[in-house]
Design a protein around this motif. Sequence first.
Motif, PDB file in Angstrom:
ATOM      1  N   ASP A   6      32.490 100.577 102.981  1.00 44.56           N
ATOM      2  CA  ASP A   6      31.809 101.696 103.642  1.00 44.56           C
ATOM      3  C   ASP A   6      31.345 102.746 102.632  1.00 44.56           C
ATOM      4  N   LEU A   7      32.029 102.841 101.493  1.00 45.09           N
ATOM      5  CA  LEU A   7      31.656 103.825 100.478  1.00 45.09           C
ATOM      6  C   LEU A   7      30.304 103.516  99.850  1.00 45.09           C
ATOM      7  N   PHE A   8      29.864 102.277  99.981  1.00 43.81           N
ATOM      8  CA  PHE A   8      28.586 101.890  99.410  1.00 43.81           C
ATOM      9  C   PHE A   8      27.424 102.045 100.389  1.00 43.81           C
ATOM     10  N   ARG A   9      27.709 102.455 101.620  1.00 44.30           N
ATOM     11  CA  ARG A   9      26.649 102.642 102.605  1.00 44.30           C
ATOM     12  C   ARG A   9      25.882 103.933 102.319  1.00 44.30           C
ATOM     13  N   GLU A  30      14.670  98.463  97.088  1.00 46.28           N
ATOM     14  CA  GLU A  30      15.056  97.507  98.124  1.00 46.28           C
ATOM     15  C   GLU A  30      16.568  97.494  98.328  1.00 46.28           C
ATOM     16  N   ALA A  31      17.324  97.611  97.260  1.00 47.82           N
ATOM     17  CA  ALA A  31      18.789  97.626  97.378  1.00 47.82           C
ATOM     18  C   ALA A  31      19.262  98.863  98.140  1.00 47.82           C
ATOM     19  N   LEU A  32      18.703 100.026  97.830  1.00 45.17           N
ATOM     20  CA  LEU A  32      19.108 101.247  98.517  1.00 45.17           C
ATOM     21  C   LEU A  32      18.754 101.172  99.994  1.00 45.17           C
ATOM     22  N   ALA A  33      17.610 100.588 100.303  1.00 41.65           N
ATOM     23  CA  ALA A  33      17.218 100.437 101.699  1.00 41.65           C
ATOM     24  C   ALA A  33      18.161  99.493 102.434  1.00 41.65           C
ATOM     25  N   GLN A  34      18.547  98.403 101.774  1.00 37.84           N
ATOM     26  CA  GLN A  34      19.486  97.465 102.399  1.00 37.84           C
ATOM     27  C   GLN A  34      20.825  98.121 102.685  1.00 37.84           C
ATOM     28  N   ALA A  35      21.170  99.142 101.885  1.00 39.73           N
ATOM     29  CA  ALA A  35      22.428  99.871 102.097  1.00 39.73           C
ATOM     30  C   ALA A  35      22.275 100.972 103.144  1.00 39.73           C
ATOM     31  N   ILE A  55      10.058  96.650 102.307  1.00 42.53           N
ATOM     32  CA  ILE A  55      11.244  97.313 102.864  1.00 42.53           C
ATOM     33  C   ILE A  55      11.099  97.501 104.369  1.00 42.53           C
ATOM     34  N   GLY A  56       9.908  97.930 104.803  1.00 38.53           N
ATOM     35  CA  GLY A  56       9.684  98.109 106.228  1.00 38.53           C
ATOM     36  C   GLY A  56       9.591  99.562 106.630  1.00 38.53           C
ATOM     37  N   GLU A  57       9.952  99.831 107.864  1.00 36.50           N
ATOM     38  CA  GLU A  57       9.715 101.149 108.458  1.00 36.50           C
ATOM     39  C   GLU A  57      10.533 102.269 107.828  1.00 36.50           C
ATOM     40  N   LYS A  58      11.552 101.938 107.058  1.00 30.50           N
ATOM     41  CA  LYS A  58      12.385 102.970 106.430  1.00 30.50           C
ATOM     42  C   LYS A  58      11.892 103.355 105.034  1.00 30.50           C
ATOM     43  N   ALA A  59      10.636 103.009 104.740  1.00 31.61           N
ATOM     44  CA  ALA A  59      10.091 103.332 103.419  1.00 31.61           C
ATOM     45  C   ALA A  59       8.671 103.863 103.552  1.00 31.61           C
ATOM     46  N   ALA A  60       8.270 104.648 102.561  1.00 31.09           N
ATOM     47  CA  ALA A  60       6.896 105.134 102.468  1.00 31.09           C
ATOM     48  C   ALA A  60       6.518 105.204 101.003  1.00 31.09           C
ATOM     49  N   ALA A  61       5.256 104.914 100.720  1.00 29.25           N
ATOM     50  CA  ALA A  61       4.759 104.900  99.342  1.00 29.25           C
ATOM     51  C   ALA A  61       4.079 106.221  99.005  1.00 29.25           C
ATOM     52  N   PHE A  62       4.294 106.678  97.776  1.00 26.83           N
ATOM     53  CA  PHE A  62       3.706 107.921  97.282  1.00 26.83           C
ATOM     54  C   PHE A  62       3.108 107.672  95.910  1.00 26.83           C
TER      55      PHE A  62
END
Length: 253
Positions: A6-9, A30-35, A55-62
Amino acid sequence: MQNILDLFRLDQKVALVTGAATGLGAAIAEALAQAGATVAVHGNRRVATETAEAIGEKAAAFQADLSSPTGAEELFAKVKDKFGRIDILINNAGTIIRHPAAEYPIEDWQTVLQVNLTSVFQLSQLAGRDMMARNAPGKIVNIASLLSFQGGIRVPAYAASKGGVAQLTKSLANEWAVKGIQVNAIAPGYISTTNTEPLQADETRNRQILERIPAARWGQPIDIAGAALYLSSAASDYVTGTVITVDGGWMGR
């Protein structure tokens, strides 16, 4: 008893990963999003749209030019306007320009230092100020290099910038740990990416590199992503001011 996993979530966390169009930055994002994190992925000439789509809906490009003195501020403002805050900052964007030291153009020196060191400080300062204003804990992870420790050849600006990243990491960590902000760095070894394809294709150079690495293989982006996740999570709350080498044993050889 708390489950260590859980500490890695990273649920409910917002992360900014610079230089995330390809390679290490994309793997880290991608790793941070998976967490569980919501991720802002940055690119400049190579826009990070593909990473955001993967990544999908939890990401946005800048998009922002970190070689410009105003690029970091513009990027931070865009991400904050979109997501409201940054809890995790991954300073991954970097550039390298090779010349013999005696002939190194000052313009190239300034470009490398701006992207690799000054923008790292600018983004860290902006993120740190915001975290402290919100009285919120935070994580800053800088991507250093083996040339934070070694001098290299024909890359004086890169070596100077990455040495600076290691020292900046320690300096910020000393000031901000008491605020609940951990600042650490990762020094990657030889990693298999598009940037290192010429080295891998050079039979002699590839052999020399592998002979020096105790693990006897090139690293993969996922090797760096694992370290980045650790340093971005609560699992590393008592780790700060540290430069972690992820190099297959190169530095211990």
